[in-house]
Design an enzyme around this catalytic site. Structure first.
Site, PDB file in Angstrom:
ATOM      1  N   GLU A 199     -18.098   5.479 -14.487  1.00 21.63           N
ATOM      2  CA  GLU A 199     -16.856   6.028 -13.574  1.00 21.63           C
ATOM      3  C   GLU A 199     -15.875   5.529 -14.324  1.00 21.63           C
ATOM      4  O   GLU A 199     -14.582   5.788 -14.049  1.00 21.63           O
ATOM      5  CB  GLU A 199     -17.150   5.487 -12.057  1.00 21.63           C
ATOM      6  CG  GLU A 199     -17.157   4.034 -11.914  1.00 21.63           C
ATOM      7  CD  GLU A 199     -18.285   3.292 -11.884  1.00 21.63           C
ATOM      8  OE1 GLU A 199     -18.569   2.276 -11.191  1.00 21.63           O
ATOM      9  OE2 GLU A 199     -19.466   3.955 -12.560  1.00 21.63           O
ATOM     10  N   HIS A 223     -21.394   1.282 -15.884  1.00 19.33           N
ATOM     11  CA  HIS A 223     -20.539   1.738 -14.821  1.00 19.33           C
ATOM     12  C   HIS A 223     -19.658   3.035 -15.545  1.00 19.33           C
ATOM     13  O   HIS A 223     -18.609   2.817 -16.014  1.00 19.33           O
ATOM     14  CB  HIS A 223     -19.488   0.932 -14.390  1.00 19.33           C
ATOM     15  CG  HIS A 223     -20.139   0.040 -13.423  1.00 19.33           C
ATOM     16  ND1 HIS A 223     -20.110   0.008 -12.016  1.00 19.33           N
ATOM     17  CD2 HIS A 223     -20.686  -1.325 -13.698  1.00 19.33           C
ATOM     18  CE1 HIS A 223     -20.742  -0.672 -11.557  1.00 19.33           C
ATOM     19  NE2 HIS A 223     -21.298  -1.627 -12.469  1.00 19.33           N
ATOM     20  N   SER A 261       0.823  -1.307  -0.017  1.00 20.07           N
ATOM     21  CA  SER A 261       0.129   0.104  -0.009  1.00 20.07           C
ATOM     22  C   SER A 261       0.569   1.073   0.027  1.00 20.07           C
ATOM     23  O   SER A 261       0.300   2.209   0.303  1.00 20.07           O
ATOM     24  CB  SER A 261      -1.110  -0.029   1.392  1.00 20.07           C
ATOM     25  OG  SER A 261      -1.969  -1.127   1.134  1.00 20.07           O
ATOM     26  N   CYS A 313     -25.662   1.194 -11.841  1.00 21.35           N
ATOM     27  CA  CYS A 313     -25.699  -0.471 -11.679  1.00 21.35           C
ATOM     28  C   CYS A 313     -26.691  -0.694 -10.496  1.00 21.35           C
ATOM     29  O   CYS A 313     -28.079  -0.459 -10.874  1.00 21.35           O
ATOM     30  CB  CYS A 313     -24.724  -0.886 -11.387  1.00 21.35           C
ATOM     31  SG  CYS A 313     -24.592  -2.912 -11.862  1.00 21.35           S
ATOM     32  N   ASP A 342      -5.627  -1.107  -9.876  1.00 18.85           N
ATOM     33  CA  ASP A 342      -4.494  -0.264 -10.408  1.00 18.85           C
ATOM     34  C   ASP A 342      -4.656  -0.152 -12.065  1.00 18.85           C
ATOM     35  O   ASP A 342      -4.344   0.830 -12.503  1.00 18.85           O
ATOM     36  CB  ASP A 342      -3.105  -0.795  -9.962  1.00 18.85           C
ATOM     37  CG  ASP A 342      -2.717  -0.782  -8.734  1.00 18.85           C
ATOM     38  OD1 ASP A 342      -3.001   0.542  -8.210  1.00 18.85           O
ATOM     39  OD2 ASP A 342      -2.183  -1.795  -8.128  1.00 18.85           O
TER      40      ASP A 342
END
Length: 554
Positions: free
Chosen positions: A520, A518, A14, A380, A71
């Site tokens: 986004e 979606h 992280s 969705c 990622d």
């Protein structure tokens, strides 16, 4: 052969390998190079499609329907290259490919081993994903020292040995922790991480040193001395307030020059133009307006599950120099409440999800937004909740539901296609033992928008493409009833069989739109996305009108 930058991580997870790699890719792209990116993940799942968001965060979807690591979302937000399933490879997929070849007899009876068969397959996947680009960045998931990542590290070691430094560069991201009790940055973890890499034959060319504060020159010299890395290639990567400022920070330290010089790309790489990133940072730091958006979901305690949604909302604000503050609300906690948690927001978004936990809270959220004229954006599952809300509370179908949550619903306004597409009209029995992976509508698909609708106005064209990830659909048997009751079907699949977008007429609500796809996944800080831009604009207008939700609720 495409020059490859292999990105590894050390000390702890992280640290932001994906963002660091994407930031370097953005700089190289800003110098006119054609760049692609790739993620090698060491887990044995074939893909993250069936993994819990609590463990793995968001499942990102590509144009070709691949369910990938989050990622890849960072990659596509930072570079213009559209990625595919080739750009996301797991240990599970590598072993699946090798076993399939072994079963076909491709190895001619040889004993199948990690070396050379697994490492050769890893290298084949790298070559397949990176062919035809000026530069490719390949991120290795996990942390150096993990047993499961060893085949990937061995494969990239082989690549460097065969191709040399002009075609392969090792960039290692590591931690330089600040020990507050001692008042010092400590370089020892970085030294040990590099030592671990060198023990398997990999000498880093570049070190990205993550820290809470900038790493001083004295500490950079110390790191260089103990790791055998050039001092100019020891790059300080401190914490930043604005994610999109990272490319400028890396460029200021000459990271892109190191890459261009090592790969001898000076004839292809022009002067850098980071103006788009500078504009994004300026708009973030100097907003002209601010709104608060409630995100009502199932996994709000683990916000990585909605990574692209959060970023897309901020992108929608960037295009209008508006600061977007997100208020994360657990859908289940709204069930049986007075919905007062929504009384101080300027807009409400309900994102995607699966399962019945919290679904009733999402339905109540849609009802609240609809009745109190709050800008509502359903994505969705958020669209399906809006349809159930409208069926129950406007059309009067009290038992309306999705068959995902209630198989015995007398009015299944949402269901699997096989449950409402049968010739006889009977609901087909589901096979609950079927694989979860590969049973969804996935990837980029076209849809046609209805003239005169909010959706058509926002997109500015009749046919658009969006990425999908869902199993359940709007039940066409209820299409006429819901339309007659005032629900507008604003978008449908190109063959007219699937409902893609629903909305309320603007005479009934200032901004209420929900889509099955979606959007986004296609939002970037460079351009935003028309639906998110429109949603944030509606939230701004509501706030400017001076009608707090508390007054509307009263």
């Amino acid at each position: 052969m495409t020059p490859l930058i292999f990105v590894t991580g050390g000390v702890v997870s992280s640290l932001g390998k994906g963002i660091a790699a994407a930031s370097l890719a953005a700089i190289l792209e800003a110098r006119g190079l054609k760049v692609t990116m790739m993620k090698l993940d060491p887990y044995i799942n074939v893909d993250p499609g069936t993994m819990s968001p609590f463990q793995h965060g968001e499942v990102y979807v590509t144009d070709d329907g691949a369910e990938t690591d989050l990622d890849l979302g960072h990659y596509e937000r930072f570079v213009r290259t559209r990625l595919s399933r080739k750009n996301s490879v797991t240990t599970g997929r590598i072993y699946e490919n090798v076993i399939r070849k072994e079963r076909r007899g491709d190895y001619l009876g040889a004993t199948v081993q990690v070396i050379p068969h697994i490492t050769d397959e890893i290298r084949r996947c790298i070559d397949e994903a990176t062919e035809g680009f000026d530069v490719a960045l390949v991120e290795i998931g996990g942390t150096v020292g993990d047993i499961e990542s060893l085949p990937f590290l061995e494969a990239i070691r082989q690549v460097r040995t065969e191709r040399g430094p002009e075609k392969a560069l090792f960039m290692h991201l590591t931690l330089v922790p600040y020990i507050s009790a001692a008042g010092e940055l400590k370089t020892k973890p970085t030294q040990h991480s590099v030592k671990e890499l060198r023990s398997i034959g990999i000498q880093p060319d570049v070190l990205l040193c993550r820290s809470e504060q900038a790493v001083p020159d004295s500490e950079r010299r110390k790191i260089a001395q103990f790791t055998n890395v050039s001092e100019r290639a020891v790059i300080s990567v401190p914490d930043v307030d604005v994610l999109y400022s990272i490319p400028m920070g890396l460029h200021a330290q000459g990271l892109d020059d190191i890459v261009v010089n090592q790969f001898k790309l000076a004839d292809k790489a022009g002067p850098v133009d980071l103006s788009m990133w500078e504009d994004a940072v300026d708009a973030t730091l100097n907003p002209l307006d601010a709104v608060t958006i409630a995100v009502v979901g199932k996994y709000v305690d683990h916000q990585d599950a909605y990574k692209s949604v959060g970023e897309a909302l901020k992108h929608g604000g960037l295009r209008q120099r508006t600061k977007v503050t997100l208020k994360w609300l657990e859908a289940q906690e709204l069930e049986g409440s007075d919905m007062a948690a929504l009384a101080d927001v300027d807009g409400i978004l309900v994102p995607g999800g699966f399962g019945d936990r919290g679904f009733e809270g999402k339905v109540l959220t849609s009802q609240y937004a609809r009745e109190h004229k709050v800008p509502y954006f359903g994505i969705c599952y958020g669209m399906q909740a809006a349809v159930v809300d409208y069926a129950r509370h406007v059309l009067g179908l009290e038992g309306a539901n999705s068959t995902e949550n209630d198989r015995q619903s007398p009015d299944p306004v949402i269901g699997l296609i096989t449950e409402w597409r049968t010739a006889s009209g009977d609901v087909e029995k589901r096979d609950d033992k079927s694989d979860l992976g590969g049973t969804m509508r996935l990837g980029l698909q076209e849809q046609r928008l209805k003239p005169g609708t909010l959706a058509r106005e926002l997109y500015g064209k009749d046919v658009v493409e969006e990425r999908h990830r869902h199993r359940y659909e709007f039940n066409n048997r209820y299409r006429t009833q819901l339309e007659d009751a005032g629900l507008v079907i604003a978008g449908k699949s190109m063959d007219d069989t699937l409902v893609e977008v629903v909305e309320l007429p603007r005479s009934a609500h200032p901004w209420f739109l929900a889509c099955q796809a979606h959007p986004e996944f296609l939002s970037t800080p460079r351009a935003g996305h028309p639906l998110f831009i429109g949603f944030i604009r509606a939230a701004r207008e509501r706030k400017a009108a001076g009608q707090p939700l508390a007054e509307a609720h009263a």
